[in-house]
Design a protein around this motif. Structure first.
Motif, PDB file in Angstrom:
ATOM      1  N   SER B  87      51.397  38.736  27.585  1.00  0.00           N
ATOM      2  CA  SER B  87      51.173  40.180  28.460  1.00  0.00           C
ATOM      3  C   SER B  87      49.641  39.767  29.181  1.00  0.00           C
ATOM      4  N   LEU B  88      48.593  39.422  28.578  1.00  0.00           N
ATOM      5  CA  LEU B  88      47.616  38.955  29.330  1.00  0.00           C
ATOM      6  C   LEU B  88      47.844  37.812  30.494  1.00  0.00           C
ATOM      7  N   ALA B  89      48.510  36.912  29.999  1.00  0.00           N
ATOM      8  CA  ALA B  89      48.679  35.898  30.895  1.00  0.00           C
ATOM      9  C   ALA B  89      49.476  36.271  32.348  1.00  0.00           C
ATOM     10  N   LEU B  90      50.581  37.223  31.981  1.00  0.00           N
ATOM     11  CA  LEU B  90      51.299  37.953  33.199  1.00  0.00           C
ATOM     12  C   LEU B  90      50.205  38.849  33.945  1.00  0.00           C
ATOM     13  N   LEU B  91      49.519  39.407  33.299  1.00  0.00           N
ATOM     14  CA  LEU B  91      48.500  40.323  33.982  1.00  0.00           C
ATOM     15  C   LEU B  91      47.697  39.550  34.873  1.00  0.00           C
ATOM     16  N   LEU B  92      47.343  38.596  34.264  1.00  0.00           N
ATOM     17  CA  LEU B  92      46.485  37.551  35.352  1.00  0.00           C
ATOM     18  C   LEU B  92      46.890  36.679  36.382  1.00  0.00           C
ATOM     19  N   ALA B  93      48.389  36.219  35.883  1.00  0.00           N
ATOM     20  CA  ALA B  93      49.078  35.618  37.031  1.00  0.00           C
ATOM     21  C   ALA B  93      49.512  36.554  38.013  1.00  0.00           C
ATOM     22  N   VAL B  94      49.751  37.701  37.812  1.00  0.00           N
ATOM     23  CA  VAL B  94      50.239  38.710  38.970  1.00  0.00           C
ATOM     24  C   VAL B  94      48.972  38.880  39.698  1.00  0.00           C
ATOM     25  N   GLN B  95      47.816  38.999  39.272  1.00  0.00           N
ATOM     26  CA  GLN B  95      46.663  39.030  40.123  1.00  0.00           C
ATOM     27  C   GLN B  95      46.299  37.838  41.047  1.00  0.00           C
ATOM     28  N   ALA B  96      46.457  36.731  40.219  1.00  0.00           N
ATOM     29  CA  ALA B  96      46.333  35.640  40.853  1.00  0.00           C
ATOM     30  C   ALA B  96      47.058  35.122  42.091  1.00  0.00           C
ATOM     31  N   ASP B  97      48.271  35.870  41.891  1.00  0.00           N
ATOM     32  CA  ASP B  97      49.497  35.398  43.122  1.00  0.00           C
ATOM     33  C   ASP B  97      49.316  36.358  44.285  1.00  0.00           C
ATOM     34  N   LYS B  98      48.448  37.214  44.146  1.00  0.00           N
ATOM     35  CA  LYS B  98      48.134  38.128  45.397  1.00  0.00           C
ATOM     36  C   LYS B  98      47.238  37.203  46.260  1.00  0.00           C
ATOM     37  N   HIS B  99      47.437  37.450  47.234  1.00  0.00           N
ATOM     38  CA  HIS B  99      46.824  36.645  48.501  1.00  0.00           C
ATOM     39  C   HIS B  99      45.143  37.271  48.662  1.00  0.00           C
ATOM     40  N   ILE B 100      44.502  36.795  47.785  1.00  0.00           N
ATOM     41  CA  ILE B 100      43.064  37.305  47.754  1.00  0.00           C
ATOM     42  C   ILE B 100      42.146  35.897  47.874  1.00  0.00           C
ATOM     43  N   LYS B 101      40.867  36.244  48.003  1.00  0.00           N
ATOM     44  CA  LYS B 101      40.090  34.944  47.849  1.00  0.00           C
ATOM     45  C   LYS B 101      39.851  34.177  46.635  1.00  0.00           C
ATOM     46  N   PHE B 102      39.424  33.188  46.854  1.00  0.00           N
ATOM     47  CA  PHE B 102      39.094  32.386  45.524  1.00  0.00           C
ATOM     48  C   PHE B 102      40.298  32.105  44.409  1.00  0.00           C
ATOM     49  N   ALA B 103      41.534  32.671  44.991  1.00  0.00           N
ATOM     50  CA  ALA B 103      42.737  32.548  44.086  1.00  0.00           C
ATOM     51  C   ALA B 103      42.735  31.142  43.230  1.00  0.00           C
TER      52      ALA B 103
END
Ligand SMILES: Nc1ncnc2c1ncn2[C@@H]1O[C@H](COP(=O)(O)OP(=O)(O)OP(=O)(O)O)[C@@H](O)[C@H]1O
Ligand SMILES: [Mg+2]
Lengths: 282, 293, 351
Positions: B87-103
């Motif tokens: 669950s933690l990894a999924l939470l982080l992966a979903v955030q990192a998949d967004k087109h944000i800076k420093f991804a």
């Protein structure tokens, strides 16, 4: 998609930053501990910032070792770990490349039997055959040797499968062109197939180097003499239940040193690492 | 799939296969066979004679409550680590998949624990939670909890779970991120046009499409807890206190080290082998793709 | 003498697929032989058997009067250009061309000279240090040719070497290959399924169908005197009209001296001429236009014969004034008619 920037972006940034901090925290603490003296740590009042003993602690760790427990300089352990990791990585890659070559590019009796023999080892991790394997290595008089430490680990179904998968994508016409150009099987392997596999090989190297460096159970069984110890085993022996004996600043310096090489490999070769990992597992 | 074009050679292919086959036969099949054979034998107290006893070793093993306790601990351990780290990894992966800076920077800073040896991970967590001098222990004590993983089985178990979860997040994160990136953006866009809220989009579109990855990771995580947490346990708790953190693999190691009961130890190994085979069979959907024969 | 002989060559693949049956013909020294036929007819198989990449199930292949059945590809002294070029992706253009020579222990200066010479001929001198992936499709094609040229082989083998290029480049390369082959004078076997390519390149055309040879000969001969219905339909674009005439004849078609037995009559679209209704001619048809294709210099009228609605194509020069739906009459001369036996598909000698 239209992104409503800035405001909505705060949430992912916050979550990711928190994740990064939590992930990094244990390592940061270890690093801080490796820069303080034993007294500061053992009274439980260690500050959250690095102390003044960095050079002293690392010098002692690498060249002298702990005073009370292992007594081996960690430099030797790192050397052992390095030799083990290199032998395992290179050995696995070498024997897997040639086995995959044989299985893909030749037709011979018992080909599939050979393939399955290699494949099924996926189901026999060292953890389920600890003692019988130990006994064989002992019978072969390989205890406390680099050979005993590495050879039993260099069979690799994963690497063989990865290379086989890659070889299947190499166009047949390249073989035919080589044959017309007068190259036999081994010449084709060396001149064409291996150079073409170089990314797969590098990706595999990253994965297997880490695998080798991080071995724990196997060296724990196979090595008894102090000068054959690997760093991952060595650190465990520095930590003793009677706290008084544990020199935490040295243990933590050792932990940092034990993490450094594989972490550097992963960060420096991130692309290859990701490729190696996702392609072998899926 | 097979190659259309092959080389001729009678001896060469066997020579190429020889090193790998030799190693697998000597260090994999022979010891595995030995384990199976020994699991059917009982040695007398002095090691002078052995007797073939069929499944008696298994009967003895499976009649001990001790074994079931270890099994239960291993399963609980697996379930907790798999759930938490997935669950933690999924939470982080979903955030990192967004087109944000420093991804990509975040990505790098989240995947490196993959490279940390389980035993080292154990040592790091042990140091933070060490009862007398650990930083976090002090904080917990300040909250009024008498934290002591050396003596308290629950505390020890918590510690091991945390260390194991921490270590596996990187791996799961990487696979989730790859899985997310493989989902065609048009599908997500279509659902956005259909008016689904981001939350709803995630649970009705993204998560179902990720299910192959999730399933794969679930199996991998269980295998990880069963077989690769040995280093964590040995470095932090040594299976204790009162065997509260002893997994099946740790028990094989521990019982075997005492060296008394060869047959029983072999029977334990064989059961572990069956578990691996079972887990691999579950994973076969994915293995199939690899083998393709 | 670098001629190629094929004697009763047959191929049965493992698994029992019979790909070729009793193939026999000779390619004279220096000739450009093109194998043409529909997909799956066995062209590649035959070429690869000459190359030594497939075993020969039966019969004998010889190159320069030396039987090569049991020789390795590298011992046959042939060079091959593959459809996907099969360049070694990790080697530079220079090394791609030099590799085969190095394996044959050719002295270094000699390799250098030959590669430079080939590069000059093919105008790829400036590309020698590049890797294949840094080249355009046409440039890769040239490198593949270069790799063949440097070897100075007895025979060049080409397996659809132009089919990965765009239409314009394909025509340009076709001309170049022909020129090059003329200059070098090396016996060549060229596989294609494009009949236009086949016609323009070949000195000697081999039409294949379902593992058999239909006809061998110079391209014009095949165009003018097809020996089988298959060749008649395959060579020429648009294809020859082949109209089956039962004993009673068909409505919409008038033929002088009609044979009594059923025949297939063949007439090329370009051999029709539009004529007023009732013009006496050896062959006359009456059809209703269903489609018109204008390609500039000429126009093709597609129509259906009055009676049974068989499709017929008629070529007229320049632009056509006809409209769809219009009824037209077309006539043809006796010497432009071809007759085939419907049972065997072979040409009939009808006076
Ligand atoms: N390795 C093989 N094993 C079995 N059958 C084969 C093999 N290679 C080709 N064939 C069969 O032999 C026949 C001839 O194949 P070939 O490749 O020579 O055709 P082709 O004329 O080159 O067609 P194309 O124009 O499509 O390249 C086909 O029916 C094909 O299916
Ligand atoms: Mg072909």
């Amino acid at each position: 998609m239209v992104q409503r920037r800035s405001l909505l972006d705060i949430v992912p940034h916050f979550i990711l930053a928190l994740g990064v901090i939590i992930i990094a925290f244990p390592v940061y603490i270890a690093f801080v501990a490796s820069t303080w003296d034993a007294a500061t740590i053992s009274n439980g009042q260690m500050p959250l910032w690095p102390g003044p003993h960095f050079l002293e602690n690392y010098y002692r760790t690498i060249f002298i070792g702990t005073a009370k427990t292992t007594r081996e300089p960690v430099g030797i352990m790192m050397l052992n770990s390095f030799v083990m990791a290199m032998c395992i990585a290179i050995g696995k890659i070498a024997i897997s490349l040639i086995s995959a070559f044989a299985v893909v590019y030749f037709r011979f009796p018992f080909r599939m039997a050979a393939f399955w023999t290699i494949f099924i080892t996926l189901m026999l991790p060292v953890e389920v055959r600890i003692y019988p394997t130990y006994k064989i290595v002992a019978d072969l008089r390989l205890l406390d040797t680099y050979a005993g430490l590495t050879i039993p680990l260099i069979a690799s179904a994963t690497a063989t499968l990865l290379f086989r998968q890659f070889f299947m994508t190499v166009p047949d016409e390249l073989v035919e062109a080589s044959r017309i150009d007068g190259a036999g099987p081994m010449k084709f392997f060396v001149d064409t197939l291996v150079p073409l596999s170089i990314t797969s090989v590098a990706a595999m190297f990253v994965i297997q180097f880490i695998y080798g460096w991080n071995q724990y159970l196997w060296p724990l069984l196979i090595t008894t003499s102090d000068n054959m110890q690997t760093i991952v085993i060595g650190i465990k022996k520095m930590i003793v239940t009677q706290d008084a004996l544990t020199e935490w600043q040295i243990a933590m310096a050792t932990a940092v040193l034990a993490m450094l090489p594989p972490v550097i490999v992963v960060v420096a070769m991130q692309k290859l690492f990701v490729k190696g990992l996702t392609e072998t597992e899926k | 799939m097979e190659k259309r074009v092959t080389f001729n050679g009678r001896l060469l292919p066997y020579m190429l296969l020889a090193p790998q086959l030799l190693i697998t036969l000597v260090f994999f099949y022979w010891p595995a066979g030995q384990a199976v054979w020994q699991s059917f034998l009982i040695e007398d107290a002095f090691g002078l004679s052995t007797q073939f006893v069929w499944f008696e070793n298994y009967q003895i093993l499976l009649s001990k409550p001790d074994y079931y306790r270890t099994l239960a601990i291993t399963l609980t351990f697996s379930a907790l680590v798999a759930f938490l780290s997935l669950s933690l990894a999924l939470l982080l992966a979903v955030q990192a998949d967004k087109h944000i800076k420093f991804a990509s920077g975040y990505k790098t800073m989240l995947i490196w624990p993959y490279a940390v040896a389980p035993a080292i991970a154990g040592v790091l967590w042990l140091f933070m939670f060490q009862p007398s001098l650990g930083l976090v222990s002090h904080a917990i004590r300040a909250l009024g909890v008498d934290w002591n993983p050396v003596l308290n089985p629950d505390h020890a178990f918590t510690l091991v779970v945390m260390a194991a979860t921490w270590k596996k997040i990187a791996y799961n994160f990487l696979f989730f991120l790859a899985g997310l990136q493989a989902i065609p953006k048009s599908v997500i866009e279509a659902s956005a046009i259909d008016g689904a809220s981001p939350m709803r989009r995630f649970w009705t579109i993204t998560f179902p499409l990720l299910s192959p990855t999730t399933f794969f990771l679930l199996v991998v995580n269980v295998v990880y807890v069963f077989f690769e947490t040995f280093g964590i346990i040995d470095a932090t708790t040594g299976g204790g206190p009162a065997k509260a953190t002893q997994t099946l693999v740790y028990k094989v190691y521990h019982d075997g080290k005492l060296g008394a009961d060869l047959g029983g130890s072999a029977a334990q190994s064989v059961i572990l082998m069956l578990i691996v085979i079972g887990l691999t069979a579950i994973q076969f959907r994915y293995v199939e793709k690899k083998v393709q024969y | 003498m670098n001629n190629v002989h094929l004697r009763k060559v047959g191929k049965i693949y493992a698994g029992g697929v019979e790909a070729l049956r009793d193939i026999a013909f000779d390619i004279p020294d220096g000739a450009f032989c093109v194998l043409v036929g529909p997909s799956g007819c066995g062209k590649s198989t035959l070429l690869r058997m000459v190359a030594g990449l497939e075993t020969i199930t039966s019969g004998e292949i010889s190159i320069g009067d030396r039987a090569v059945n049991d020789l390795d590809p590298s011992e046959r002294d042939i060079a091959m250009v593959f459809q996907n070029y099969a360049l070694y992706p990790h080697m530079s253009v220079y090394d791609n061309m030099a590799y085969g020579l190095r394996n044959r222990k050719t002295p270094k200066p000699e390799i250098e000279a030959r590669v430079q010479e080939a590069a000059r001929i093919l105008e790829i001198g400036h590309l020698l240090d590049r890797k294949p992936r840094q080249l355009s499709g046409g440039q890769r094609q040239r490198v593949a040719m270069g790799r063949a040229i440097v070897r100075k082989p007895r025979v060049f083998l080409f397996d659809e070497p132009l089919s990965n290029l765009d239409a314009k480049l394909r025509i340009q390369m076709r001309v170049e290959i022909k020129k090059l082959q003329r200059t070098l004078g090396i016996t060549s076997i060229y596989v294609t399924h494009d009949q236009l390519e086949a016609m323009t390149l070949a000195d000697m055309l081999v039409v294949m169908n379902k593992g058999n040879i239909e006809q061998v000969g110079p391209p014009l001969q095949l165009y003018e005197r097809p020996e089988t219905v298959f060749v008649a339909g395959f060579i020429g674009a648009p294809p020859m009209n082949l109209i089956e005439l039962p004993e009673g004849g068909v409505a919409g078609l008038a033929l002088e001296n009609r044979p009594v037995a059923p025949v297939i009559v063949g007439i090329r679209p370009e051999h029709f001429e539009l004529a007023p209704v009732g013009t006496p001619a050896p062959l006359g048809i009456s059809m209703q236009i269903t489609a018109i294709e204008m390609v500039g210099a000429e126009t093709y009228l597609y129509g259906a014969l009055d009676g049974r609605g068989r499709e017929v194509i008629v070529r007229v020069a320049g632009k056509a004034e006809q409209q769809i739906g219009e009824r037209v009459t077309a006539v043809a001369e006796r010497h432009n008619l071809h007759f085939f036996d419907p049972a065997t598909g072979r040409r009939l000698a009808v006076s």
